[in-house]
Design an enzyme around this catalytic site. Structure first.
Site, PDB file in Angstrom:
ATOM      1  CE  LYS A   1      -3.898   1.907   2.672  1.00 41.33           C
ATOM      2  NZ  LYS A   1      -4.789   1.697   4.165  1.00 41.33           N
TER       3      LYS A   1
ATOM      4  CB  SER B   1      -7.725   3.569   2.976  1.00 44.03           C
ATOM      5  OG  SER B   1      -6.942   2.873   4.047  1.00 44.03           O
TER       6      SER B   1
ATOM      7  CB  SER C   1      -8.094   0.738   6.164  1.00 45.77           C
ATOM      8  OG  SER C   1      -8.864   2.089   6.140  1.00 45.77           O
TER       9      SER C   1
END
Lengths: 111, 532
Positions: B95, B171, B195
């Site tokens: 990420k 996210s 997330s």
């Protein structure tokens, strides 16, 4: 800066603009954020909605409940004070927008 | 089955035995990326094209050459009789909220778009040292602020591999979309309110939020420092176990990383669930909701298909010998989101003060009169909608005159949420649970643009995941079926502090018991269409 009242009963929150435009501008100035007029209006609406929503927290009796800012116990462990190499200066500076003689360059701070 | 669809465990085993090379696995994975991913997310794109709507768009930076060097190094070491480690040859993504030396580390924000990190985050470093091959950095909500991945400044934003008309969740949406689509067997995500778990549920993969402090945050671009947890995204429970074993543990660079010893997670994986006490709570079967039109606070049951999948999982576990405890009270669950709205914003505002256009990151190209003007313009132009909203909110609720009313009150509510968990996991208490079984999300994935733009509505996607972040306890989301639209359903197990081994053990038992179910044979649309 004055927080305007919001209308609230236990289960019903009546949507109201609980934040003024002046308050939004004031916080934006403190946060060093330049906002367009459209942004100010939009943020006022969104922040007001969030403030109304979080009014729910007032339902709970938290009188004798301590706050938890971290789930871990506060501690300040020590490590041996042994010098070790840091990152090379050149590498650290290369992400800066403007540098001169191994220093960050900025516009005047004072008039 | 193609090499890129194998589990991390299978890949590492084949590479160790030298039946396939790390390079072959990498090339197969890069080929998959080229087929399903479409163009990477980038700055300056206003509109997506109809063609974009067919692809996953997980990546911001694909670092193929860097990965080839790593893969060849793994193969070279194996040829020389060395063991490159438990992730030998396993391709993974990161990420883009973690810094990786020499690669762009953007946080999905214009303000960090040109930032090339001078050091590497500890969890990434550990995966690379274990022989893992980093493919590149994947997209996320800007600074992780969102639950759909639509707030990234890097467009096209990721889409759900099961149906690209839907969001992947967020996210860590780039992470879960990539893993679901065969673009790397593993991904490193972060979970501040759900997330990792929420997008894992939306994309039909396994996602784990470890206990706060279990995995180092060094090199993680900070959001809510008391809530942020790096964790694994994988396709199987065994792979999540393998990855957690590599990334967990004390790091001298992060004083909040704990010294609690890391157990051998794999050793208990096959221990089964006989005699374990698994709870169900009605407080996790409904959500509270502010009607956007009337402002009325309403309660709504969660999606019936998600509830049914959760109940079915309880039945499966009961048939394996677990004891199911019904009606476990978790009375403060629905205060999780309002408390989070306060605490996370205060922490975010504090963490975002560092972006000033001086030391690194974006600087306004406009003429400025003084330093303060430089700050204002740089931050006004560099941050997107979500960071600005969160800065303003965080500063407002922590201002001296409102702090007791909002911030400190939210921290007290956080203590109540934590007590809910302490009560049910207390080994000498009334419930003595080993885990709580809940749905991961109130619904399956929503369509692109359906919720985006409404901060309050968006946050409901995290209503069932955020309490664990407040409490610091671990949680895992597992795929548990497909709904009638063909979208994945996720179930969640929550445990006591450092009970990751128990959650993995239960997850593995559930996964093995349901391996033969029809829905497990289905593949995401973007992978399915490659076969025809």
């Amino acid at each position: 800066m004055r927080r305007q009242g919001f209308t609230q009963s236990r289960y019903v929150i009546i949507p109201a603009m609980s934040l003024t435009l002046e308050e939004v501008e004031h916080i934006a100035e403190l946060a060093r954020l330049e906002l367009t007029e459209a942004e100010k209006a939009r943020y006022r609406e969104q922040l007001s909605a969030v403030l109304d929503y979080i009014a729910r927290l007032q339902e709970l009796d938290t009188e004798n409940i301590p706050p938890t800012s971290s789930v871990l116990p506060a501690r300040t462990p020590l490590r041996p004070d042994v010098p070790r190499p840091g990152l090379p200066l050149e590498e650290l500076m290369k992400n800066a927008a403007d540098t001169e003689q191994e220093q960050f360059r900025v516009p005047p701070v004072l008039d | 089955m193609e090499l890129c669809d194998l589990s991390a465990e299978q890949i590492a085993s084949l590479v160790h035995k030298r039946e396939v090379s790390a390079r072959e696995v990498l090339e197969a994975t890069l080929n998959r990326v080229s087929l399903v991913d479409g163009r990477p997310g980038q700055l300056g794109i206003e509109e997506t094209t109809p063609d974009d709507e067919k692809y996953v768009h997980a990546f911001i930076s694909l670092t193929a050459e860097r990965a080839r060097v790593q893969a060849d190094e793994v193969d070279r070491r194996l040829a020389g009789g060395e063991d490159p480690g438990p992730l030998a040859g396993v391709p993974f993504t990161v990420k883009d909220i973690f810094v990786v030396r020499g690669t762009p580390s953007t946080a999905g924000s214009r303000i960090l778009a040109n930032f090339v990190a001078p050091y590497t985050a500890t969890p990434v470093e550990r995966m690379e040292q274990a022989g893992g091959i980093m493919l590149g950095k994947v997209n996320l909500d800007e600074f992780t602020y969102g639950s759909s991945n639509e707030s990234s400044a890097f467009i096209p934003t990721p889409r759900n591999p099961w149906n690209p008309a839907y969001v992947p969740g967020g996210s860590s949406g780039g992470s879960t979309a990539a893993v679901a689509a065969g673009e790397g067997a593993l991904s490193l995500g972060t979970d501040t309110a759900g997330s990792i778990r929420q997008p894992a549920a939306f994309c039909g993969v396994v996602g784990m939020k470890p206990t706060y402090g279990r995995v180092s945050r060094y090199g993680l671009i900070a959001f809510g420092s008391s809530l942020d947890c790096p964790g694994p995204v994988a396709r199987t429970v065994k792979d999540a176990t393998l990855m957690l074993s590599v990334i967990a543990g004390r790091d001298p660079h992060d004083q909040t990383s704990v010294t609690v010893p890391v157990p051998d997670y794999a050793s208990r994986l096959e221990a089964g669930v006989k005699g374990l006490r698994i709870g169900l709570s009605p407080d996790y079967f409904r959500i509270t909701f502010v009607d956007p039109h009337t402002g009325e606070l309403i309660e709504r049951p969660i999606d019936p298909e998600v509830l049914a999948a959760t109940r079915r999982a309880a039945d499966v576990l009961a048939s394996l010998g677990a004891e199911i405890i019904e009606d476990v009270p978790m009375p403060h669950t629905h205060y999780g989101i309002p408390a989070y709205f306060v605490i996370s914003r205060v922490e975010a505002a504090s963490n975002l003060h560092r972006y000033d256009g001086v030391k690194y990151g974006y600087r306004t190209p406009e003429y400025v009169t003084d330093l303060r003007d430089l700050y204002r313009k740089t931050r006004g132009q560099g941050f997107g909608l979500q960071p600005k909203l969160r800065i303003l909110m965080g500063m407002y609720v922590s201002a001296a005159q409102y702090s007791e009313q909002y911030y400190v009150r939210a921290l007290r509510v956080r203590s109540l949420i934590r007590r809910d968990f302490e009560t049910i996991f207390d080994p000498s208490g009334a419930y003595r649970l080993d885990a709580l079984l809940t749905p991961t999300t109130p619904t399956t994935a929503f369509t692109m643009q359906e919720v985006y733009g409404d901060s309050v509505l968006m946050q409901y996607a995290d209503e069932l995941t955020v309490p664990a972040n407040h409490a610091g306890v671990p949680g895992i989301s597992l795929p548990a079926g497909l709904d009638r639209k063909g979208l994945p359903i996720g179930i969640q197990f929550l445990g006591a502090d450092y009970a990751e081994a128990t959650l993995l053990q239960i997850g593995f038992a559930y996964e093995q018991a349901t391996l033969g179910e029809d829905w497990r044979k289905r593949k995401p649309q973007v992978v399915e269409r490659l076969a025809v």
